[in-house]
Design a protein around this motif. Structure first.
Motif, short mmCIF file in Angstrom:
data_model
loop_
_atom_site.label_atom_id
_atom_site.label_comp_id
_atom_site.label_asym_id
_atom_site.label_seq_id
_atom_site.Cartn_x
_atom_site.Cartn_y
_atom_site.Cartn_z
N ALA A 115 0.71 -0.98 -0.17
CA ALA A 115 -0.08 0.10 -0.11
C ALA A 115 0.91 1.36 -0.03
O ALA A 115 0.44 2.34 -0.55
CB ALA A 115 -0.95 -0.08 1.09
N VAL A 116 2.30 1.39 0.38
CA VAL A 116 2.79 2.41 0.44
C VAL A 116 3.87 2.59 -0.94
O VAL A 116 4.33 3.56 -1.07
CB VAL A 116 3.91 2.35 1.69
N VAL A 117 3.74 1.43 -1.84
CA VAL A 117 4.38 1.30 -3.12
C VAL A 117 3.41 2.23 -3.87
O VAL A 117 2.46 1.85 -4.33
CB VAL A 117 4.75 0.03 -3.41
N PRO A 118 3.81 3.26 -4.62
CA PRO A 118 3.21 4.15 -5.45
C PRO A 118 2.85 3.17 -6.71
O PRO A 118 3.66 2.28 -7.03
CB PRO A 118 3.84 5.43 -5.78
N LEU A 119 1.40 3.48 -7.35
CA LEU A 119 1.18 3.00 -8.72
C LEU A 119 1.99 3.27 -9.92
O LEU A 119 2.38 2.48 -10.65
CB LEU A 119 -0.22 2.89 -8.89
N ASP A 120 2.39 4.57 -9.83
CA ASP A 120 3.24 5.09 -10.82
C ASP A 120 4.81 4.48 -10.53
O ASP A 120 5.29 4.64 -9.42
CB ASP A 120 3.27 6.44 -10.75
N ILE A 121 5.19 3.79 -11.61
CA ILE A 121 6.51 3.12 -11.69
C ILE A 121 7.44 3.95 -11.39
O ILE A 121 8.61 3.92 -10.64
CB ILE A 121 6.51 2.40 -13.06
N ARG A 122 7.65 5.29 -11.76
CA ARG A 122 8.63 6.32 -11.70
C ARG A 122 8.51 6.68 -10.09
O ARG A 122 9.59 6.75 -9.61
CB ARG A 122 8.73 7.37 -12.61
N GLU A 123 7.33 6.86 -9.76
CA GLU A 123 7.44 7.37 -8.25
C GLU A 123 7.74 6.34 -7.29
O GLU A 123 8.61 6.41 -6.30
CB GLU A 123 5.88 7.62 -7.99
N ALA A 124 7.43 5.02 -7.82
CA ALA A 124 7.76 3.71 -6.90
C ALA A 124 9.25 3.64 -6.87
O ALA A 124 9.88 3.20 -5.95
CB ALA A 124 7.09 2.57 -7.37
N GLY A 125 9.92 3.67 -8.30
CA GLY A 125 11.29 3.89 -8.23
C GLY A 125 11.78 4.79 -7.42
O GLY A 125 12.93 4.53 -6.61
N ALA A 126 11.36 6.10 -7.56
CA ALA A 126 11.95 6.97 -6.64
C ALA A 126 12.02 6.73 -5.05
O ALA A 126 12.80 7.05 -4.41
CB ALA A 126 11.45 8.29 -6.79
#
Length: 174
Positions: free
Chosen positions: A120-131
């Motif tokens: 739930a804390v991992v953003p759906l947007d891959i770039r945001e999650a990567g950051a």
């Protein structure tokens, strides 16, 4: 070839036999070859999973168990697996192992981690999650959430199987 985290479930007897073969061999060949069904390739998930769990507020006891699950422990001497020219993990830290009692404890703690709360804390947007979680998460084809879920589920099942069978777990990077 990429260097990835590897795990193997083995009996104490198997480790003893490998140690004996290494000691008796003129070149230290331990003949390490655990069954494929008892091996797990965790790819690069350990650092990403650790970071996601930290961000999600997973407690220190459970974080320590997660780290032990992937990094092994110091209680079992498996240095013979790191001897040239037959080293099983020549590209990373020396192989490490958890004895069956530690495997049982780690397995229980892994089973208590709420993976859905972590995801739930991992953003759906891959770039945001990567950051946020780093370690190349932005380059994962199916996205970090699926990657973390698939690998954590495999890790948890792997340890549950090792615990049920009373096996040790050896870890290395290869």
């Amino acid at each position: 070839m990429a260097v990835t985290q590897q795990l193997a479930r083995v009996s104490a007897e198997y480790l003893a036999a490998c140690r004996t073969r290494a000691e008796e061999s003129f070149d230290g060949d331990h003949q390490w070859d655990p069954p494929t069904a008892d091996c797990l390739d965790l790819d690069w998930v350990p650092a990403m999973l650790d970071r996601a769990c930290e961000i999600a507020g997973v407690g220190e006891l459970h974080l320590a168990a997660l780290r032990q699950a992937t990094d092994g422990g110091l209680a079992m001497d498996v240095g013979f697996l790191n001897a040239h020219p037959h080293a099983i993990g020549p590209f990373g830290p020396a192989p490490a192992a958890l004895e069956p009692l530690a495997v049982r404890q780690v397995s229980g703690l892994l089973g208590e981690i709420d993976l859905q709360a972590v995801l739930a804390v991992v953003p759906l947007d891959i770039r945001e999650a990567g950051a946020l979680i780093g370690h190349g998460a932005e380059g994962l084809i199916d996205g970090p959430r699926t990657y973390l879920m698939d690998h954590f589920d495999a890790l948890r099942e792997f340890y549950a199987g090792a615990s049920k069978r009373g096996l040790a777990v050896v870890s290395w990077w290869d």
